[in-house]
Design an enzyme around this catalytic site. Structure first.
Site, PDB file in Angstrom:
ATOM      1  N   GLY A   1       0.789  -1.227   0.000  1.00  0.00           N
ATOM      2  CA  GLY A   1       0.000   0.000   0.000  1.00  0.00           C
ATOM      3  C   GLY A   1       0.821   1.276   0.000  1.00  0.00           C
TER       4      GLY A   1
ATOM      5  N   CYS B   1     -28.767  -9.140 -15.257  1.00  0.00           N
ATOM      6  CA  CYS B   1     -28.206  -8.885 -16.582  1.00  0.00           C
ATOM      7  C   CYS B   1     -29.193  -9.322 -17.668  1.00  0.00           C
ATOM      8  CB  CYS B   1     -26.886  -9.623 -16.741  1.00  0.00           C
ATOM      9  SG  CYS B   1     -26.211  -9.531 -18.416  1.00  0.00           S
TER      10      CYS B   1
ATOM     11  N   CYS C   1     -27.279 -12.388 -19.694  1.00  0.00           N
ATOM     12  CA  CYS C   1     -26.946 -13.680 -19.090  1.00  0.00           C
ATOM     13  C   CYS C   1     -27.735 -13.938 -17.807  1.00  0.00           C
ATOM     14  CB  CYS C   1     -25.447 -13.782 -18.814  1.00  0.00           C
ATOM     15  SG  CYS C   1     -24.916 -12.859 -17.373  1.00  0.00           S
TER      16      CYS C   1
ATOM     17  N   CYS D   1     -24.040  -7.066 -17.805  1.00  0.00           N
ATOM     18  CA  CYS D   1     -22.787  -7.211 -17.060  1.00  0.00           C
ATOM     19  C   CYS D   1     -21.734  -6.277 -17.631  1.00  0.00           C
ATOM     20  CB  CYS D   1     -22.246  -8.632 -17.198  1.00  0.00           C
ATOM     21  SG  CYS D   1     -23.238  -9.861 -16.376  1.00  0.00           S
TER      22      CYS D   1
ATOM     23  N   CYS E   1     -19.862 -12.504 -18.759  1.00  0.00           N
ATOM     24  CA  CYS E   1     -21.191 -12.553 -19.368  1.00  0.00           C
ATOM     25  C   CYS E   1     -21.211 -13.555 -20.528  1.00  0.00           C
ATOM     26  CB  CYS E   1     -21.567 -11.166 -19.862  1.00  0.00           C
ATOM     27  SG  CYS E   1     -23.310 -10.970 -20.256  1.00  0.00           S
TER      28      CYS E   1
END
Lengths: 352, 258
Positions: free
Chosen positions: A38, A247, A250, A272, A278
């Protein structure tokens, strides 16, 4: 390691564009970054054949870590076929000759802008994030000398002031992307502009996460299985976006959805944002409610785009309003050209 | 007095190039005491305050502070991490210009809560309640807790700055001309408030001012500075009614009385 001469994908260039000295310099920065999760490590960012803001940091990281056996996947907003993804993928194909893929599980290196793939990443994979502004405290403190001091002394209380302000103004934490996280209990980090939906995926991810900011000349990293905690309040805990819809293509109701405007009558649909996820769900037999009537279906779009310009009129992609199509020779040629370089016509048709 | 001084300044010196802004200043601050530092502009009052508050490095001297935990530390020699921690928990600094001490884009509540958040408070409801309570203390309408200070008047901004500093119940507050730039009626109100808060919380304070009226009202004890040195010190009433040093006499006689 000697990648000079014929091994490179493009004559006259070193393997992966950057010279070996530069790659070593970047790798040293990556090692430091991995050692201090980080923490932002300065590095000598190079000019890349790409404008700042388009992924110069990510592209340098990828160039520094990619080897000939790697398989590269590049996404932009989750999609494999948006401009940024296509051009960066094309760049590395030319400069390295490595295999590229759209499948998350096949890739060894994934360069991303604004998303983490829905398919969980596994050990041995590297995900490279493109970062516009690496400093999480910039909003509160414009002085670089002061933000470094704040990082050094772990004085992060002020960061909560930003979240406090969100609740004051909107009644809840409205920060929806680039949501600040604390890495390994020590350093405050900007996860690049991914939606906060993806934040939980960063926590203890088995893959190595690298972050590159080209303009700001900073590299940082989250090693595998490192704790990544999103900041919050006890009475306003961190939570991710949810959708009432699933979605349209899908039927997934646990992936990040994009709202697509389908006509100029207010029609819209949710699909998606992760195209690979997807596509594979649909291949496995999942089906959504489908796009609104008259809207270009994926198979039709492919057909349209593979035909000569004159044939563009036939399937009528915009719901019978032929006159909306760009004049032949201009738009038609552009479409076919775009198809040739991207290889996936569906998204190009979906998002004009 | 059996009590020990909360702050002990010894031999404090600060130079800017060849110019000496503060020369060999020494004083003690006792618990619950308000010490006024008066003098004309350019006499080194603000520099002295900045050196004590760690905003400016001093060239020589020590600032011994007795912490809440009861041990004595030299603020100038302390590692930066500990010094900054003490500064934002047990100390407060009220700037002459509230814009220097406030986040103008952040709501009043966020300004008051910032120190608490820095201490690890992570409960929005309680943070906001603390802010509301403090706004009441400093006589700002509590309905304005969500307004940014840029929408406040100068007097309100100054009171907000005081609330922001006092929220962690500091033991020492340094104030640089807290009433400067305010009109007289607002000044009077702020002075009343300061007097009340200082007595209620039992905080020790160092107040820098060029206004003898402010000093008379607020301070228990005064130091008079001239050319970077303390020329005279003593109880406020004694010093203002019976000044010994020629400069203090000049200062007292120049003050307007209505």
């Amino acid at each position: 390691m000697n990648h000079t001469s014929a091994l490179a994908g493009e004559e006259g260039y070193n393997f992966a564009f950057l010279d070996e000295q530069t790659k070593r310099m970047i790798r040293r920065a990556i090692l430091k970054a991995v050692a201090i999760p980080g923490h932002q490590i300065p590095f000598g960012s190079r000019e890349m054949p790409l404008s700042y803001g388009w992924g110069t940091g990510g592209i340098q990281l990828t160039a520094a870590v990619i080897g000939r056996d790697d398989t590269l996947k590049v996404i932009d907003q989750g999609a494999d076929d948006t401009t940024n993804a296509v051009s960066i993928r094309g760049f590395f194909r030319r400069m390295t000759g490595v295999r590229t893929t759209e499948r998350t599980d096949e890739a060894t290196v994934v360069q991303t802008r604004h998303r983490i793939p829905e398919t969980p990443l596994s050990e041995g994979q590297i995900i490279v994030y493109q970062v516009p502004i690496p400093e999480p405290l910039r909003w509160l403190e414009p002085r670089e000398s002061e933000t470094r001091k704040m990082h050094g002394l772990a004085e992060y209380g002020a960061m909560h002031v930003k979240l406090y302000e969100d609740i004051v103004r909107y009644g809840r934490i409205e920060t929806a992307y680039d949501y600040p996280v604390l890495v390994n209990g020590r350093y405050l980090m900007r996860p690049s502009p991914i939606p906060k939906f993806d934040n939980p995926k960063m926590d203890r991810m088995p893959a190595l996460q690298l972050f590159g900011a080209g303009r700001e000349k900073r590299i940082y990293a989250v090693p595998p299985y490192t704790e990544v905690k999103s900041l919050d309040f006890e009475d306003h805990p961190f939570e991710v976006e949810r959708w009432e819809q699933s979605c349209a293509l899908c039927g997934s109701n646990d992936s990040f959805l994009d709202e697509i405007v389908t006509d100029d009558q207010g029609g819209h649909a949710f699909v998606c944002s992760d195209t690979d996820y997807c596509t594979r769900r649909r291949a496995a037999g999942h089906e959504g409610e489908g796009m609104p009537e008259g809207y270009l279906q994926p198979s039709e779009a492919a057909e349209v785009l593979h035909h000569p310009p004159s044939a563009l009129r036939a399937p009528s992609p915009s719901g019978g309003r032929d006159s909306d199509l760009p004049p032949e020779g201009e738009g038609g040629a552009q479409r076919r050209k775009g198809d040739a370089s991207s290889g996936t016509a569906f998204r190009a048709g979906l998002r004009p | 007095m059996s009590e020990q001084a909360v702050l002990e300044v010894r031999g404090l010196t600060r130079r800017f190039g060849l110019r000496t802004a503060v020369r060999d200043v020494a004083f003690e601050l006792w618990p619950g005491e308000v010490l006024g530092i008066v003098g004309e502009s350019g006499s080194g009052k603000t520099t002295l305050l900045n050196c004590i508050g760690g905003r400016l490095p001093a060239d020589h001297g020590s600032v011994m502070y007795r912490t809440a935990a009861g041990y004595s530390v030299d603020m100038l020699a302390l590692p930066e991490a500990e010094r900054r921690k003490l500064l934002r928990t047990e100390w407060g600094f009220v700037h002459q210009n509230p814009r220097d001490g406030l986040r103008l884009d952040v709501s009043a509540g966020g300004n008051v809560g910032e120190r608490l958040m820095a201490l690890g408070h992570r409960h929005y409801g309680r943070l906001r309640q603390a802010a509301v309570d403090w706004l009441e203390h400093v006589e700002i309408e509590t309905a304005r807790v969500d307004d940014p200070p840029r929408a406040f008047s100068g007097g309100m901004q100054q009171r907000l700055q005081i609330a922001r500093n006092l929220v962690t119940h500091p033991r020492v507050v340094l104030m640089d001309e807290p009433t400067g730039g305010l009109d007289v009626s607002v000044q009077a109100r702020l002075l009343d408030l300061l007097r009340r808060l200082v007595r209620e919380i039992g905080v020790s304070a160092v107040i820098v001012t060029h206004d003898l009226g402010v000093a008379r009202l607020l301070a228990d004890r005064l130091l008079v500075m001239k050319g970077g040195e303390v020329v005279e010190g003593g109880l406020t009433d004694r010093l203002l009614d019976d000044p010994h040093h020629p400069y203090t006499q000049l200062l007292v006689s120049s003050a307007l009385s209505v």
